[in-house]
Design a protein around this motif. Sequence first.
Motif, PDB file in Angstrom:
ATOM      1  N   ASP A 367       2.125  -2.984  10.134  1.00 57.12           N
ATOM      2  CA  ASP A 367       1.642  -1.757  10.780  1.00 57.12           C
ATOM      3  C   ASP A 367       2.720  -0.682  10.857  1.00 57.12           C
ATOM      4  OD1 ASP A 367      -0.816  -2.924  11.130  1.00 57.12           O
ATOM      5  OD2 ASP A 367      -0.471  -3.482  13.232  1.00 57.12           O
ATOM      6  N   LYS A 368       3.974  -1.083  11.088  1.00 62.37           N
ATOM      7  CA  LYS A 368       5.044  -0.115  11.327  1.00 62.37           C
ATOM      8  C   LYS A 368       5.927   0.158  10.106  1.00 62.37           C
ATOM      9  CE  LYS A 368       4.059   0.328  15.726  1.00 62.37           C
ATOM     10  NZ  LYS A 368       3.543   1.606  16.289  1.00 62.37           N
ATOM     11  N   LEU A 369       6.076  -0.842   9.242  1.00 59.90           N
ATOM     12  CA  LEU A 369       7.035  -0.697   8.141  1.00 59.90           C
ATOM     13  C   LEU A 369       6.388  -0.469   6.780  1.00 59.90           C
ATOM     14  CD1 LEU A 369       9.515  -3.625   9.026  1.00 59.90           C
ATOM     15  CD2 LEU A 369       9.476  -1.283   9.904  1.00 59.90           C
ATOM     16  N   ILE A 370       5.139  -0.942   6.614  1.00 56.07           N
ATOM     17  CA  ILE A 370       4.512  -0.872   5.295  1.00 56.07           C
ATOM     18  C   ILE A 370       3.379   0.152   5.236  1.00 56.07           C
ATOM     19  CG2 ILE A 370       3.258  -2.157   3.519  1.00 56.07           C
ATOM     20  CD1 ILE A 370       6.212  -2.911   3.809  1.00 56.07           C
ATOM     21  N   GLU A 371       2.411   0.028   6.109  1.00 59.47           N
ATOM     22  CA  GLU A 371       1.233   0.895   6.035  1.00 59.47           C
ATOM     23  C   GLU A 371       1.574   2.393   6.061  1.00 59.47           C
ATOM     24  OE1 GLU A 371      -3.248   0.621   7.715  1.00 59.47           O
ATOM     25  OE2 GLU A 371      -1.660   0.604   9.229  1.00 59.47           O
ATOM     26  N   PRO A 372       2.490   2.851   6.957  1.00 56.27           N
ATOM     27  CA  PRO A 372       2.788   4.293   6.974  1.00 56.27           C
ATOM     28  C   PRO A 372       3.465   4.794   5.696  1.00 56.27           C
ATOM     29  CG  PRO A 372       3.500   3.226   9.005  1.00 56.27           C
ATOM     30  CD  PRO A 372       3.192   2.146   8.032  1.00 56.27           C
ATOM     31  N   TYR A 373       4.033   3.875   4.915  1.00 58.21           N
ATOM     32  CA  TYR A 373       4.821   4.272   3.741  1.00 58.21           C
ATOM     33  C   TYR A 373       4.186   3.844   2.420  1.00 58.21           C
ATOM     34  CZ  TYR A 373       8.258   4.753   7.483  1.00 58.21           C
ATOM     35  OH  TYR A 373       8.903   5.103   8.652  1.00 58.21           O
ATOM     36  N   LEU A 374       2.973   3.270   2.485  1.00 62.56           N
ATOM     37  CA  LEU A 374       2.346   2.735   1.262  1.00 62.56           C
ATOM     38  C   LEU A 374       2.264   3.775   0.146  1.00 62.56           C
ATOM     39  CD1 LEU A 374      -0.622   0.409   2.366  1.00 62.56           C
ATOM     40  CD2 LEU A 374       1.292  -0.168   0.851  1.00 62.56           C
ATOM     41  N   GLY A 375       1.921   5.001   0.511  1.00 62.59           N
ATOM     42  CA  GLY A 375       1.776   6.037  -0.497  1.00 62.59           C
ATOM     43  C   GLY A 375       3.074   6.402  -1.193  1.00 62.59           C
ATOM     44  N   GLY A 376       4.201   6.013  -0.617  1.00 65.99           N
ATOM     45  CA  GLY A 376       5.492   6.367  -1.196  1.00 65.99           C
ATOM     46  C   GLY A 376       6.130   5.272  -2.026  1.00 65.99           C
ATOM     47  N   PHE A 377       5.507   4.081  -2.069  1.00 67.83           N
ATOM     48  CA  PHE A 377       6.057   2.991  -2.877  1.00 67.83           C
ATOM     49  C   PHE A 377       5.612   3.138  -4.331  1.00 67.83           C
ATOM     50  CE2 PHE A 377       5.712   0.518   1.281  1.00 67.83           C
ATOM     51  CZ  PHE A 377       7.072   0.635   1.562  1.00 67.83           C
ATOM     52  N   ILE A 380       6.649  -0.845  -9.037  1.00 64.23           N
ATOM     53  CA  ILE A 380       7.605  -1.957  -8.969  1.00 64.23           C
ATOM     54  C   ILE A 380       7.770  -2.420  -7.530  1.00 64.23           C
ATOM     55  CG2 ILE A 380      10.025  -2.584  -9.319  1.00 64.23           C
ATOM     56  CD1 ILE A 380      10.074  -0.707 -11.713  1.00 64.23           C
ATOM     57  N   GLU A 381       7.866  -1.480  -6.603  1.00 64.61           N
ATOM     58  CA  GLU A 381       8.041  -1.828  -5.188  1.00 64.61           C
ATOM     59  C   GLU A 381       6.787  -2.494  -4.632  1.00 64.61           C
ATOM     60  OE1 GLU A 381      11.142   1.820  -4.074  1.00 64.61           O
ATOM     61  OE2 GLU A 381       8.975   2.112  -3.953  1.00 64.61           O
ATOM     62  N   LEU A 382       5.613  -2.011  -5.025  1.00 64.84           N
ATOM     63  CA  LEU A 382       4.370  -2.643  -4.577  1.00 64.84           C
ATOM     64  C   LEU A 382       4.247  -4.058  -5.126  1.00 64.84           C
ATOM     65  CD1 LEU A 382       1.958   0.409  -5.006  1.00 64.84           C
ATOM     66  CD2 LEU A 382       2.568  -0.695  -2.841  1.00 64.84           C
ATOM     67  N   THR A 383       4.684  -4.231  -6.351  1.00 61.65           N
ATOM     68  CA  THR A 383       4.663  -5.577  -6.947  1.00 61.65           C
ATOM     69  C   THR A 383       5.598  -6.509  -6.187  1.00 61.65           C
ATOM     70  OG1 THR A 383       4.215  -4.612  -9.124  1.00 61.65           O
ATOM     71  CG2 THR A 383       5.003  -6.887  -9.075  1.00 61.65           C
ATOM     72  N   GLU A 384       6.718  -5.983  -5.764  1.00 63.62           N
ATOM     73  CA  GLU A 384       7.651  -6.787  -4.967  1.00 63.62           C
ATOM     74  C   GLU A 384       7.002  -7.198  -3.647  1.00 63.62           C
ATOM     75  OE1 GLU A 384      12.138  -6.484  -2.965  1.00 63.62           O
ATOM     76  OE2 GLU A 384      11.403  -4.885  -4.291  1.00 63.62           O
ATOM     77  N   ILE A 385       6.220  -6.301  -3.055  1.00 62.83           N
ATOM     78  CA  ILE A 385       5.513  -6.646  -1.823  1.00 62.83           C
ATOM     79  C   ILE A 385       4.512  -7.768  -2.086  1.00 62.83           C
ATOM     80  CG2 ILE A 385       3.893  -5.815  -0.065  1.00 62.83           C
ATOM     81  CD1 ILE A 385       5.152  -3.049  -0.342  1.00 62.83           C
ATOM     82  N   VAL A 386       3.754  -7.635  -3.170  1.00 61.31           N
ATOM     83  CA  VAL A 386       2.761  -8.664  -3.526  1.00 61.31           C
ATOM     84  C   VAL A 386       3.441 -10.015  -3.695  1.00 61.31           C
ATOM     85  CG1 VAL A 386       1.152  -9.426  -5.312  1.00 61.31           C
ATOM     86  CG2 VAL A 386       1.155  -7.032  -4.577  1.00 61.31           C
ATOM     87  N   GLU A 387       4.528 -10.051  -4.430  1.00 60.06           N
ATOM     88  CA  GLU A 387       5.240 -11.318  -4.660  1.00 60.06           C
ATOM     89  C   GLU A 387       5.801 -11.870  -3.354  1.00 60.06           C
ATOM     90  OE1 GLU A 387       8.103 -10.082  -7.511  1.00 60.06           O
ATOM     91  OE2 GLU A 387       6.768 -10.366  -9.244  1.00 60.06           O
ATOM     92  N   GLY A 388       6.306 -10.962  -2.486  1.00 65.88           N
ATOM     93  CA  GLY A 388       6.855 -11.405  -1.207  1.00 65.88           C
ATOM     94  C   GLY A 388       5.790 -11.985  -0.301  1.00 65.88           C
ATOM     95  N   VAL A 389       4.599 -11.382  -0.315  1.00 67.89           N
ATOM     96  CA  VAL A 389       3.491 -11.889   0.506  1.00 67.89           C
ATOM     97  C   VAL A 389       3.094 -13.289   0.043  1.00 67.89           C
ATOM     98  CG1 VAL A 389       1.046 -11.567   1.064  1.00 67.89           C
ATOM     99  CG2 VAL A 389       2.622  -9.602   1.131  1.00 67.89           C
ATOM    100  N   ILE A 390       2.980 -13.444  -1.267  1.00 70.35           N
ATOM    101  CA  ILE A 390       2.610 -14.764  -1.810  1.00 70.35           C
ATOM    102  C   ILE A 390       3.629 -15.825  -1.407  1.00 70.35           C
ATOM    103  CG2 ILE A 390       2.339 -16.088  -3.956  1.00 70.35           C
ATOM    104  CD1 ILE A 390       1.241 -13.540  -5.247  1.00 70.35           C
ATOM    105  N   GLY A 391       4.903 -15.438  -1.369  1.00 70.52           N
ATOM    106  CA  GLY A 391       5.960 -16.397  -1.073  1.00 70.52           C
ATOM    107  C   GLY A 391       6.162 -16.673   0.404  1.00 70.52           C
ATOM    108  N   ASN A 392       5.403 -16.011   1.262  1.00 67.59           N
ATOM    109  CA  ASN A 392       5.578 -16.204   2.698  1.00 67.59           C
ATOM    110  C   ASN A 392       4.227 -16.460   3.349  1.00 67.59           C
ATOM    111  OD1 ASN A 392       6.149 -16.089   5.435  1.00 67.59           O
ATOM    112  ND2 ASN A 392       7.424 -14.253   5.307  1.00 67.59           N
ATOM    113  N   GLY A 393       3.983 -17.723   3.704  1.00 65.04           N
ATOM    114  CA  GLY A 393       2.713 -18.091   4.313  1.00 65.04           C
ATOM    115  C   GLY A 393       2.478 -17.421   5.645  1.00 65.04           C
TER     116      GLY A 393
END
Length: 429
Positions: A367-377, A380-393
């Motif tokens: 809510d505080k670190l990702i959603e307000p900045y989604l439009g600015g990623f 490559i950065e969005l892909t890093e988020i996707v990979e990070g989410v998959i790697g963290n249950g």
Amino acid sequence: MTRTYTIDRLVNEIKDSKTKEYFKEVLSSYYSENYRSAVVMLYSIVICDLVYKLQELRDQFNDSNAKGILQEIDRLQTEKPTLSDWENKLIEMVKTQTKILEHSDYQNIIHLQKHRHLCAHPVILQSYKLFSPNKDTVRAHIINSLEGLLIKPALLSKKILGDFLKNLVEIKDILVTEADITTHLGSKYFENLNKTIEKDIFRSMWKIVFKLDNTKCEENREINYKALKIICNRNYTEILDFIESDKQYFSNNIDLKCIPWIISFMNVYPDIYLKLNSSAKTLIKKTIENDNNYTFTAFFLKDNLASHLKDLKAINHYEFNGSISIKSILELNHICLSQGLNSESNALLIRMFIKSSNFDQADARFDKLIEPYLGGFNLIELTEIVEGVIGNGQINDRRLARTTNKEIVDEVMKRDSKFDWTLYSGFNF
């Protein structure tokens, strides 16, 4: 006579309108080579200007010193209306009780006073002849009077601190941005202060912000902190020298209860940390090292911000990253943006999100670190988020994962409508 540029330029800087108007008579006499008249009138203007400055301090800033001097002058004039003893008393009291006159300025006025008396009164032992000053002498008196008094503002009293603090309280809910506060304080105070008084205010404000611990200080610490920074920005090199010259005072007036404010300040002005004594630096450093949030934000202990971010990135364990508050993350992120490190800012936000240590933290950080900045990623950065989410249950398996992951998917598809999601089959959406 040819006009003198230095004098004409200084005349335009005279603060008081009445003084500026009266000064025309001095200029007229000087340029007409009526040097005796110029000296007599110049001295009268100097005395009047001292009174005007005291009146302004009394009326606009309730300065008790100015009030006391004026009361004493009124008393002397009432008791001895035909004598000019009050002029001598005025000059002495202004010198000893205010910061209007430097020692050299005081001596110049005394020298002018002597020449004024010689010009205005015949000397019996010299056949009643009047003193005739030459052009260079009169020019020197004019320039000394202008630079030493007439172009100076009234607000030079050390007792201005109380009014300054009161004004900060009055504006703290009205002026929000530091730019607005800077403009206000500059116009009302700093443009009307000499550097000695400005540094005195800085010295007092340092203790109020970083040392004192009472209800009033706590309520106003933020606005006082902003004012401290504004003074620092105005004359940073001189402030550094000032701290160096009074190292023990600044080092001793630090309370570690105020460490968040100290860290924020030192991050902006790391050279000030280096000016403190060894004891203060050690206490600050150890306090920071013993708290993960302080360690996270205090980059002034490193060579630079880039070096600090590199060291943070090397800390891979969840225990550290999971203990960092959103407030600390956003504070460091703001610093990155202020220094133009946009890609580093994005990397920081992403890393702290994908290192979330539990479901609730993952919700809050999205809510505080990702959603307000989604439009600015970028992609490559969005892909890093996707990979990070998959790697963290703790992120991918939480109840809100489908909703928040869908927001990430929508942003990815805006960047690449043919994005191959088969490579990320573990992404829950």
